[in-house]
Design a protein around this motif. Structure first.
Motif, PDB file in Angstrom:
ATOM      1  N   ILE A  77      27.044  36.744  54.696  1.00  0.00           N
ATOM      2  CA  ILE A  77      27.375  37.773  53.698  1.00  0.00           C
ATOM      3  C   ILE A  77      28.710  38.430  54.048  1.00  0.00           C
ATOM      4  CG2 ILE A  77      26.696  40.031  52.789  1.00  0.00           C
ATOM      5  CD1 ILE A  77      23.763  39.090  53.078  1.00  0.00           C
ATOM      6  N   GLY A  78      28.901  38.722  55.322  1.00  0.00           N
ATOM      7  CA  GLY A  78      30.159  39.331  55.763  1.00  0.00           C
ATOM      8  C   GLY A  78      31.348  38.423  55.491  1.00  0.00           C
ATOM      9  N   TYR A  81      32.025  38.316  51.765  1.00  0.00           N
ATOM     10  CA  TYR A  81      32.589  39.581  51.294  1.00  0.00           C
ATOM     11  C   TYR A  81      34.084  39.665  51.630  1.00  0.00           C
ATOM     12  CZ  TYR A  81      33.460  44.569  50.753  1.00  0.00           C
ATOM     13  OH  TYR A  81      33.984  45.764  50.369  1.00  0.00           O
ATOM     14  N   PHE A  84      35.959  37.383  49.432  1.00  0.00           N
ATOM     15  CA  PHE A  84      35.993  37.902  48.059  1.00  0.00           C
ATOM     16  C   PHE A  84      37.044  38.992  47.886  1.00  0.00           C
ATOM     17  CE2 PHE A  84      34.684  41.340  45.195  1.00  0.00           C
ATOM     18  CZ  PHE A  84      34.775  40.668  43.981  1.00  0.00           C
ATOM     19  N   ILE A  85      37.033  39.996  48.788  1.00  0.00           N
ATOM     20  CA  ILE A  85      37.987  41.095  48.609  1.00  0.00           C
ATOM     21  C   ILE A  85      39.423  40.606  48.794  1.00  0.00           C
ATOM     22  CG2 ILE A  85      36.358  42.901  49.268  1.00  0.00           C
ATOM     23  CD1 ILE A  85      37.792  43.068  51.971  1.00  0.00           C
ATOM     24  N   ASP A 137      35.143  47.325  54.688  1.00  0.00           N
ATOM     25  CA  ASP A 137      36.138  46.268  54.880  1.00  0.00           C
ATOM     26  C   ASP A 137      36.602  46.209  56.329  1.00  0.00           C
ATOM     27  OD1 ASP A 137      35.855  46.278  52.161  1.00  0.00           O
ATOM     28  OD2 ASP A 137      37.860  47.012  51.730  1.00  0.00           O
ATOM     29  N   GLY A 208      37.928  36.232  57.336  1.00  0.00           N
ATOM     30  CA  GLY A 208      36.695  35.786  56.693  1.00  0.00           C
ATOM     31  C   GLY A 208      36.396  34.328  57.021  1.00  0.00           C
TER      32      GLY A 208
END
Length: 275
Positions: A77-78, A81, A84-85, A137, A208
């Motif tokens: 998930i991290g 995320y 994605f950002i 973040d 990421g």
């Protein structure tokens, strides 16, 4: 810890501080504009309470994540995320051609106009919520960088090595200090070299990828070898690419000339922070 280990930990901390500074620049601008409708003394108190709350949140969330960091679903998930950002920001930047500081100013200005008559404590609450969103973040990026560090011999806190925990904590704490005291410098840096804002989010995306590699090498998945995820070759590749992204962002940035004072985001931050 030996000198080699200290250098590795110090390098990761240095990368975290630089990344925190770039991410904190537009965050600080948003916070400054959110409180601009308050009187001077209340404005300073609102920022202080908001940052104090953010510190408590970051510290508490570190303890929570230290017990969850070894769960591959949390790592996945991290990683998603962060990717994605990074992708979302870069897409908006390329599509709309707007610097981070301009986007921050617009979103912050809209919030200030919509809630112009907001009371002191409601403004503190808004600042708190914004701080928490920014902290997510930063914490995920810090965790992704730190979890691949070798054991420090300082014991464990949850699933994290003590040294890793201290690096993440130090990075987050320094990030808050930057947001309060050095924000205008980083806003100025991003404003004069707008390419750095894109580079910063490319770095977030690359971090990421690093967390995704760690996830895929988790014993429960075994898609990648654990030896690869913690190998010197992969670490060297990661940091070489990271430096290339940063250097490219610097040299590909056109050095912008200061614009009209009334539209200067650096002066806006300085004004709202009471400098």
């Amino acid at each position: 810890m030996d000198w080699g280990l200290l250098l590795e930990y110090g390098w990761v901390l240095l990368v975290l501080v630089a990344l925190e500074g770039l991410l904190a620049a537009d965050n600080a601008l948003v916070l400054a504009i959110m409180v601009k409708h308050l009187p001077d003394e209340e404005r300073k108190k609102a920022l202080f309470y908001g940052l104090a709350g953010a510190f408590v949140f970051r510290f508490g969330s570190l303890f929570v994540i230290s017990y969850l960091v070894d769960i591959w679903q949390v790592q996945a998930i991290g990683a998603l995320y962060l990717l994605f950002i990074a992708g979302n920001h870069i897409f908006r930047k390329v599509l709309f051609k707007k610097p981070v500081t301009d986007e921050a100013a617009e979103s912050g200005s809209s919030a200030a106009v919509d809630k112009k008559k907001s009371g002191f404590w409601f403004t503190v609450l808004k600042v708190e919520v914004a701080d928490i969103a920014f902290a997510v973040d930063s914490i995920l990026a810090a965790v992704a960088l730190a979890v691949a560090l070798p054991p420090s011999g300082l014991g464990h806190i949850g699933g994290l090595d003590g040294g890793q925990f201290l690096v993440i904590f130090a990075g987050g704490f320094i990030g808050l200090i930057i947001m309060r005291f050095a924000a205008s410098y980083f806003v100025k840096l991003l404003h004069s070299r707008p390419g750095l804002e894109v580079a910063a989010f490319f770095i977030v995306g690359w971090v990421g990828v690093k967390l995704a590699v760690i996830t895929l090498a988790h014993p429960s998945l075994g898609v990648l070898s654990e030896d690869f995820a913690h190998s010197t070759w992969w670490k060297a590749t990661f940091y070489v690419v990271l430096v290339i992204i940063a250097v490219t962002g610097w040299f590909m940035s056109s050095h912008k000339v200061e614009e009209n004072v009334g539209e200067n985001p650096v002066k806006e931050v300085d004004k709202q922070l009471g400098k």
